[in-house]
Design an enzyme around this catalytic site. Sequence first.
Site, short mmCIF file in Angstrom:
data_model
loop_
_atom_site.label_atom_id
_atom_site.label_comp_id
_atom_site.label_asym_id
_atom_site.label_seq_id
_atom_site.Cartn_x
_atom_site.Cartn_y
_atom_site.Cartn_z
N THR A 138 0.83 -1.21 0.00
CA THR A 138 0.00 0.00 0.00
C THR A 138 0.86 1.26 0.00
O THR A 138 2.01 1.23 0.45
CB THR A 138 -0.89 -0.02 1.28
N ASP A 139 0.28 2.36 -0.46
CA ASP A 139 0.99 3.65 -0.38
C ASP A 139 1.03 4.17 1.06
O ASP A 139 1.76 5.12 1.36
CB ASP A 139 0.35 4.69 -1.31
N GLU A 140 0.23 3.53 1.96
CA GLU A 140 0.17 4.05 3.34
C GLU A 140 1.50 3.88 4.07
O GLU A 140 1.73 4.51 5.10
CB GLU A 140 -0.96 3.38 4.11
N TYR A 163 -1.59 -0.81 11.01
CA TYR A 163 -1.75 -1.46 9.70
C TYR A 163 -0.58 -1.10 8.78
O TYR A 163 0.11 -1.99 8.26
CB TYR A 163 -3.08 -1.02 9.04
N SER A 164 -0.34 0.20 8.61
CA SER A 164 0.70 0.57 7.63
C SER A 164 2.09 0.17 8.13
O SER A 164 2.96 -0.18 7.32
CB SER A 164 0.62 2.05 7.26
N LYS A 167 2.49 -3.45 7.27
CA LYS A 167 2.74 -3.62 5.83
C LYS A 167 4.17 -3.19 5.50
O LYS A 167 4.85 -3.81 4.68
CB LYS A 167 1.74 -2.81 5.00
N ARG A 292 -10.00 9.95 13.25
CA ARG A 292 -9.19 8.74 13.48
C ARG A 292 -7.85 9.17 14.07
O ARG A 292 -7.22 10.10 13.54
CB ARG A 292 -8.98 8.08 12.12
P1 NAD Z 1 -9.34 -7.67 2.23
O1 NAD Z 1 -9.32 -7.36 3.68
O2 NAD Z 1 -10.59 -7.40 1.44
O3 NAD Z 1 -8.99 -9.21 1.99
C1 NAD Z 1 -7.94 -9.84 2.64
C2 NAD Z 1 -8.03 -11.34 2.37
O4 NAD Z 1 -6.91 -11.96 3.03
C3 NAD Z 1 -9.30 -11.99 2.92
O5 NAD Z 1 -9.83 -12.89 1.98
C4 NAD Z 1 -8.82 -12.72 4.16
O6 NAD Z 1 -9.57 -13.88 4.48
C5 NAD Z 1 -7.39 -13.09 3.76
N1 NAD Z 1 -6.53 -13.28 4.94
C6 NAD Z 1 -6.36 -12.43 5.98
N2 NAD Z 1 -5.52 -12.97 6.89
C7 NAD Z 1 -5.13 -14.17 6.39
C8 NAD Z 1 -4.29 -15.18 6.86
N3 NAD Z 1 -3.66 -15.09 8.03
N4 NAD Z 1 -4.11 -16.30 6.09
C9 NAD Z 1 -4.76 -16.42 4.91
N5 NAD Z 1 -5.59 -15.49 4.42
C10 NAD Z 1 -5.78 -14.37 5.15
O7 NAD Z 1 -8.10 -6.89 1.62
P2 NAD Z 1 -7.93 -6.20 0.20
O8 NAD Z 1 -8.49 -4.84 0.26
O9 NAD Z 1 -8.37 -7.15 -0.84
O10 NAD Z 1 -6.34 -6.05 0.15
C11 NAD Z 1 -5.52 -7.06 -0.41
C12 NAD Z 1 -4.07 -6.61 -0.32
O11 NAD Z 1 -3.89 -5.39 -1.02
C13 NAD Z 1 -3.60 -6.37 1.11
O12 NAD Z 1 -2.28 -6.87 1.22
C14 NAD Z 1 -3.62 -4.85 1.25
O13 NAD Z 1 -2.65 -4.42 2.17
C15 NAD Z 1 -3.28 -4.42 -0.16
N6 NAD Z 1 -3.82 -3.12 -0.58
C16 NAD Z 1 -5.15 -2.84 -0.43
C17 NAD Z 1 -5.62 -1.59 -0.87
C18 NAD Z 1 -7.09 -1.24 -0.77
O14 NAD Z 1 -7.47 -0.10 -1.04
N7 NAD Z 1 -7.97 -2.15 -0.43
C19 NAD Z 1 -4.76 -0.65 -1.45
C20 NAD Z 1 -3.40 -1.00 -1.57
C21 NAD Z 1 -2.93 -2.24 -1.15
P1 TYD Z 2 -10.62 3.79 4.38
O1 TYD Z 2 -11.60 3.35 3.33
O2 TYD Z 2 -10.69 3.17 5.73
O3 TYD Z 2 -9.16 3.63 3.76
P2 TYD Z 2 -7.72 4.13 4.35
O4 TYD Z 2 -7.87 4.51 5.75
O5 TYD Z 2 -6.91 2.90 4.16
O6 TYD Z 2 -7.31 5.26 3.46
O7 TYD Z 2 -10.78 5.35 4.57
C1 TYD Z 2 -10.62 6.25 3.49
C2 TYD Z 2 -10.69 7.66 4.05
O8 TYD Z 2 -12.02 7.89 4.55
C3 TYD Z 2 -9.76 7.89 5.21
O9 TYD Z 2 -9.27 9.22 5.14
C4 TYD Z 2 -10.65 7.74 6.44
C5 TYD Z 2 -12.00 8.22 5.94
N1 TYD Z 2 -13.19 7.59 6.55
C6 TYD Z 2 -14.23 8.38 7.02
O10 TYD Z 2 -14.18 9.63 6.96
N2 TYD Z 2 -15.34 7.76 7.55
C7 TYD Z 2 -15.43 6.41 7.64
O11 TYD Z 2 -16.46 5.89 8.18
C8 TYD Z 2 -14.35 5.59 7.14
C9 TYD Z 2 -14.41 4.10 7.21
C10 TYD Z 2 -13.26 6.24 6.58
#
Ligand code: NAD
Ligand code: TYD
Length: 355
Positions: A138-140, A163-164, A167, A292
């Site tokens: 992630t960019d975080e 979280y970040s 990661k 947050r």
């Molecule tokens: P998500 O939370 O929707 O899905 C995560 C998946 O991983 C789930 O299916 C869960 O069951 C599985 N999982 C969690 N812990 C596990 C474990 N211990 N063993 C096996 N499986 C496990 O997440 P996502 O949004 O699909 O993100 C996927 C990846 O992309 C992550 O690594 C996240 O850091 C990265 N990412 C997400 C975003 C975003 O905006 N969602 C952006 C950039 C990077």
């Molecule tokens: P989120 O979808 O949790 O992604 P991330 O924290 O990984 O960027 O949140 C996106 C943005 O929205 C973040 O700045 C936090 C804000 N946010 C709210 O304002 N209200 C909410 O209920 C949630 C879940 C997020």
Amino acid sequence: MNKDLEQFERRIIVTGGAGFIGSNLLLLLVPKYPDYLLVNVDCLTYAANLSNLRPIENHPNYVFEHVNICDRSGLKECFDKYAVDAVIHLAAESHVDRSILGPADFIDTNIMGTFNLLELARARMEQKASFRFHHISTDEVFGSLGETGYFTEETPYRPSSPYSASKAAGDHLVGSYHKTYGLNTVTTNCSNNYGPYQFPEKLIPLIIRNAREGLPLPVYGDGKNIRDWLYVEDHCRALDLVFHEGTAGKTYNIGGSNEIENVVLVRRICRLMDERLGGGKREELIEFVKDRPGHDRRYAIDASLIQRELGWKPQHSFDAGLKATVAWYLDNEDWLDNCISGKYLKYYEEMYSNR
Ligand code: NAD
Ligand code: TYD
């Protein structure tokens, strides 16, 4: 290796394939690469949903393995059983707010789970020196930007949340396995994704769900935090490219150049829902709530490296992607309703009741 496996050109473990991005990725890769065996390794946390994968579940080049990446011996059985020659690693605990409520699972999965996969990949290098390890991040990890500037691949890591930070630790481990053991790694750091199958704890599906129910729309702090949004399908196309063509040892930033303030985004979602559903102005449901802790102010990605080197660019405009996303959640109300279990309601209560 047995004959059934030999017919496949590559045998790839995709971790976290039942989550949001993993499902979208498998729905792209399984039909596109019939000569690859794609093994979905997922322990099915609250964020997983195997029904996302119904369109591919009977494909002969797809299998599901219910394994936790923290369980090294279970994982090893999988590596051996399928004579795996690559990993695309998405499994993670992925929600910042949950990491603030309780970081332990984030440390286990995002750090120790990544370490387990790296160790098994390193061992497989004896059979397959070019074993590919694609780590999705992630960019975080870069922390927060001020009003100007962009994250590049050279930006120092300054993670703000558990979280970040977890990661970031995973990213560093991956980098060290390339430098120390010569593992064929690539890492991608992507901005906020949106689109189908995202669990409604994240901003966009949470707002759609609450607006549909006439519930308050919680916006943290002053609502002026900025995220750079990318349609999940564009992210998955970038992952496909980097996995196949990215240079070993490199990291690539992926982003949509769609910077938008949270409150402006929430208003846009409300307008799209008003247009589709009628019934009054949903933006009147917006409630500014307690911020947050450690909330990063702004993310913005410089994606010029992946554009220049691999020719990737997003295909979906933010307008079109957001409209399609709102439509998807409204057309798939059952999917959304299935997420809203007692556990979700408990989480929601804990997260939002005292803000
Ligand atoms: P998500 O939370 O929707 O899905 C995560 C998946 O991983 C789930 O299916 C869960 O069951 C599985 N999982 C969690 N812990 C596990 C474990 N211990 N063993 C096996 N499986 C496990 O997440 P996502 O949004 O699909 O993100 C996927 C990846 O992309 C992550 O690594 C996240 O850091 C990265 N990412 C997400 C975003 C975003 O905006 N969602 C952006 C950039 C990077
Ligand atoms: P989120 O979808 O949790 O992604 P991330 O924290 O990984 O960027 O949140 C996106 C943005 O929205 C973040 O700045 C936090 C804000 N946010 C709210 O304002 N209200 C909410 O209920 C949630 C879940 C997020």
